[in-house]
Design a protein around this motif. Structure first.
Motif, short mmCIF file in Angstrom:
data_model
loop_
_atom_site.label_atom_id
_atom_site.label_comp_id
_atom_site.label_asym_id
_atom_site.label_seq_id
_atom_site.Cartn_x
_atom_site.Cartn_y
_atom_site.Cartn_z
N GLN A 16 0.83 -1.18 0.00
CA GLN A 16 0.00 0.00 0.00
C GLN A 16 0.88 1.25 0.00
OE1 GLN A 16 -2.79 -0.01 3.25
NE2 GLN A 16 -3.04 -2.23 3.18
N VAL A 17 0.30 2.35 -0.55
CA VAL A 17 0.93 3.64 -0.35
C VAL A 17 0.70 4.03 1.10
CG1 VAL A 17 0.88 6.07 -1.01
CG2 VAL A 17 0.52 4.31 -2.74
N THR A 18 1.73 4.42 1.79
CA THR A 18 1.60 4.74 3.21
C THR A 18 2.06 6.17 3.47
OG1 THR A 18 3.82 4.03 3.83
CG2 THR A 18 2.11 2.34 3.81
N SER A 19 1.55 6.72 4.53
CA SER A 19 1.92 8.07 4.92
C SER A 19 2.18 8.08 6.42
CB SER A 19 0.79 9.04 4.58
OG SER A 19 1.15 10.36 4.92
N LEU A 20 3.36 8.56 6.79
CA LEU A 20 3.75 8.63 8.19
C LEU A 20 3.84 10.10 8.58
CD1 LEU A 20 4.85 7.03 10.69
CD2 LEU A 20 7.12 7.41 9.76
N PRO A 21 2.82 10.64 9.24
CA PRO A 21 2.87 12.06 9.59
C PRO A 21 4.01 12.35 10.57
CG PRO A 21 0.63 11.20 9.76
CD PRO A 21 1.55 10.02 9.62
N VAL A 22 4.77 13.37 10.27
CA VAL A 22 5.85 13.83 11.14
C VAL A 22 5.49 15.25 11.56
CG1 VAL A 22 8.31 14.27 11.37
CG2 VAL A 22 7.51 12.36 9.98
N ARG A 23 5.22 15.44 12.82
CA ARG A 23 4.73 16.71 13.32
C ARG A 23 5.72 17.31 14.30
NH1 ARG A 23 2.57 16.02 9.33
NH2 ARG A 23 0.38 15.46 8.96
N THR A 24 5.98 18.60 14.14
CA THR A 24 6.94 19.29 14.98
C THR A 24 6.34 19.58 16.34
OG1 THR A 24 7.91 20.34 13.04
CG2 THR A 24 8.42 21.31 15.18
N GLN A 25 7.02 19.20 17.40
CA GLN A 25 6.59 19.54 18.74
C GLN A 25 6.80 21.03 18.97
OE1 GLN A 25 8.83 17.02 21.33
NE2 GLN A 25 7.75 15.16 20.74
N ALA A 26 5.82 21.66 19.58
CA ALA A 26 5.86 23.11 19.77
C ALA A 26 7.02 23.52 20.67
CB ALA A 26 4.54 23.59 20.37
N ARG A 27 7.73 24.59 20.26
CA ARG A 27 8.73 25.21 21.11
C ARG A 27 8.06 26.30 21.94
NH1 ARG A 27 12.05 28.33 18.49
NH2 ARG A 27 10.89 28.28 16.55
#
Length: 211
Positions: A16-27
């Motif tokens: 499958q096409v997959t997507s791994l969200p990478v989200r920046t933790q707030a500073r």
């Protein structure tokens, strides 16, 4: 204060096409306090801020550093390696900029990023996104190089990874040694790129690093 970005869900099964969200933790950012601190620093260094052209300089400084310390969120998209591609994938001369953690002056350069696919292949723009993820924080080039290679090796699970960074450090070319035109080269390798001399040489040759 943290500028780490982390995956928030696992990859889907192969096929499958997959997507791994990478989200920046707030500073924790206090722009008003930072602007006052920047103004105090400049005044303490004898810089006259009374003129119209300099009045907004502390605010501009703060916005510039905030931008340099803030990577963008992205989705790590991978696709099944249906054709069984077994050769190197190389992205050359990816521009990057980061901040030397010792002097807080920029270092800028180009990255050469390579991986040998396993069961998954990667959307090519994501190589630049991973580089940005680690470059947008106080850094040393050696650590930055290793972090990019480690992250790709862990999350893509390829047969090999190679990362080379070539950068000019303004803390070296504008001050101190004032070695104008000098560049620093660092590398990090995993898997076959580390253990197989032919694969490693192919990476360096195709990337044009010998030149």
């Amino acid at each position: 204060m943290s500028s780490l970005a982390v995956p928030v869900q696992p990859l889907e099964p192969d096929g499958q096409v997959t997507s791994l969200p990478v989200r920046t933790q707030a500073r924790s950012v206090e722009l008003a306090a930072a602007q006052q601190a920047a103004a105090d620093l400049l005044v303490a260094l004898g810089v006259d801020l009374s003129g119209e052209s300099m009045a907004e300089t502390p605010a501009r400084m703060v916005r510039a550093y905030d931008e340099l310390l803030t990577p963008r969120d992205f989705d790590l998209r991978t696709f099944p390696n249906d054709e069984g591609y077994e050769q190197l994938v190389i992205e050359r001369e990816i521009p990057f900029r980061s901040l030397c953690e010792h002097h807080f002056l920029p270092f800028v350069g180009a990255a050469y990023v390579c991986y040998l696919p396993g069961e998954r292949i990667l959307g090519l723009s994501k190589l630049a996104r991973v580089l940005e993820l680690f470059a947008h924080r106080p850094q040393v080039q050696e650590r930055l190089t290793q972090q990019v290679a480690n992250w790709l090796n862990e999350h893509l699970q390829p047969k090999g990874v190679g990362v080379v960074l070539v950068a000019e450090h303004l803390c070296m070319t504008l001050r101190g040694a004032r070695a104008t035109g000098s560049t620093t080269v660092t590398s990090a390798l995993h898997g076959l790129l580390l253990n197989d001399a032919r694969a490693r040489e192919e990476f360096f040759t195709l990337a044009g690093i010998h030149h």
